[in-house]
Design an enzyme around this catalytic site. Structure first.
Site, PDB file in Angstrom:
ATOM      1  N   HIS A   1      21.459  -1.286   6.482  1.00 28.69           N
ATOM      2  CA  HIS A   1      22.623  -1.208   7.440  1.00 28.69           C
ATOM      3  C   HIS A   1      22.878   0.358   7.645  1.00 28.69           C
ATOM      4  O   HIS A   1      22.217   1.382   7.078  1.00 28.69           O
ATOM      5  CB  HIS A   1      23.914  -1.484   6.631  1.00 28.69           C
ATOM      6  CG  HIS A   1      24.019  -2.786   6.239  1.00 28.69           C
ATOM      7  ND1 HIS A   1      25.135  -3.460   5.961  1.00 28.69           N
ATOM      8  CD2 HIS A   1      23.133  -3.861   6.585  1.00 28.69           C
ATOM      9  CE1 HIS A   1      25.152  -4.764   5.920  1.00 28.69           C
ATOM     10  NE2 HIS A   1      23.794  -5.087   5.997  1.00 28.69           N
TER      11      HIS A   1
ATOM     12  N   GLU B   1      25.127   2.761   7.357  1.00 31.13           N
ATOM     13  CA  GLU B   1      25.370   3.640   6.164  1.00 31.13           C
ATOM     14  C   GLU B   1      24.302   3.764   5.275  1.00 31.13           C
ATOM     15  O   GLU B   1      24.132   5.107   4.749  1.00 31.13           O
ATOM     16  CB  GLU B   1      26.800   3.155   5.403  1.00 31.13           C
ATOM     17  CG  GLU B   1      27.999   3.075   6.451  1.00 31.13           C
ATOM     18  CD  GLU B   1      28.160   1.860   7.222  1.00 31.13           C
ATOM     19  OE1 GLU B   1      29.218   1.521   7.673  1.00 31.13           O
ATOM     20  OE2 GLU B   1      27.076   0.961   7.043  1.00 31.13           O
TER      21      GLU B   1
ATOM     22  N   CYS C   1      30.531  -2.450   4.787  1.00 27.92           N
ATOM     23  CA  CYS C   1      30.597  -3.636   4.100  1.00 27.92           C
ATOM     24  C   CYS C   1      30.381  -3.393   2.417  1.00 27.92           C
ATOM     25  O   CYS C   1      30.397  -2.083   2.203  1.00 27.92           O
ATOM     26  CB  CYS C   1      29.353  -4.357   4.587  1.00 27.92           C
ATOM     27  SG  CYS C   1      27.863  -3.631   3.782  1.00 27.92           S
TER      28      CYS C   1
ATOM     29  N   CYS D   1      27.444  -1.430   1.601  1.00 29.62           N
ATOM     30  CA  CYS D   1      27.634  -0.095   1.872  1.00 29.62           C
ATOM     31  C   CYS D   1      28.428   0.783   1.314  1.00 29.62           C
ATOM     32  O   CYS D   1      28.231   2.030   0.817  1.00 29.62           O
ATOM     33  CB  CYS D   1      27.611  -0.099   3.481  1.00 29.62           C
ATOM     34  SG  CYS D   1      26.357  -0.416   4.341  1.00 29.62           S
TER      35      CYS D   1
END
Length: 157
Positions: A54, A56, A84, A87
Site C-alpha cells: 500500500h 503508506e 486502512c 497502514c
C-alpha cells in the site's frame, strides 16, 4: 495554500499518476521531516503481487531505508486517503508524529476499497471470524519472548 495542503496535494497527485500509469491503485503517500519530503510511496499491490504494498507502507519502507532507522520519529505522513487498518498500524509502529489525509474510508469504499469488514473481524471472537483462527496452546509458546528479554540484541521498539 499552506504546507500541509501542499504536501497533501502532492500525495493526491502521486495517487492519480499511479492510476494513469497503470502501476497500481489510487493511493499515494508522502513522508515529511522538518518540512522536507524524505520519501514517497504509491500503491503497488497488483504490480508487485504484494498485498502489503500500500502507498503508506511503501512510503514508510522508503523513509526508513533513507533514514537508516526502523522508527520515523519527528516525521509526518500525508496520504491521499484515510489509511486502512494495516497502514494505520504501520504508521503507529513507525512512531510517526502526525497523519494527514484527504479522502476518507467512505470515499474509498465507494470506489471499491472497503476495509470495514477488517475492522469488524478484529472485534469478533476467534471462532466467528471468516478466516479460521485458532490458538494452539503449546508449552514453549512464550520461549521466543523469554529469549528476547534475555538477548544482547534486544532493541526496544
Amino acid at each position: 495554500m499552506n504546507s500541509k495542503e501542499k504536501f497533501l496535494s502532492k500525495a493526491i497527485e502521486l495517487a492519480s499518476k499511479n492510476v494513469k500509469s497503470g502501476n497500481g491503485g489510487p493511493f499515494g503517500a508522502i513522508i515529511v521531516k522538518d518540512g522536507e519530503i524524505i520519501a514517497t510511496g504509491v500503491n503497488n499491490v497488483t504490480t508487485n503481487n504484494d498485498p502489503t504494498a500500500h502507498a503508506e507502507v511503501t512510503a514508510i519502507r522508503n523513509a526508513c531505508e533513507k533514514l537508516g532507522s526502523f522508527q520515523l520519529d519527528g516525521c509526518e505522513i500525508y496520504s491521499s486517503c484515510e489509511p486502512c487498518p494495516m497502514c494505520l498500524g504501520a504508521i503507529y509502529w513507525a512512531r510517526i508524529k502526525g497523519l494527514y489525509f484527504a479522502a476518507n474510508k467512505h470515499d474509498a469504499a465507494d470506489a471499491g476499497f472497503d476495509d470495514s469488514f477488517i475492522y469488524d473481524e478484529i472485534e469478533l471472537d476467534y471462532s466467528k471470524r471468516s478466516i479460521l483462527t485458532e490458538i494452539i496452546d503449546l508449552n514453549n509458546k512464550t520461549q521466543p519472548f523469554i529469549d528476547w528479554k534475555n538477548s544482547e540484541f534486544n532493541i526496544e521498539y
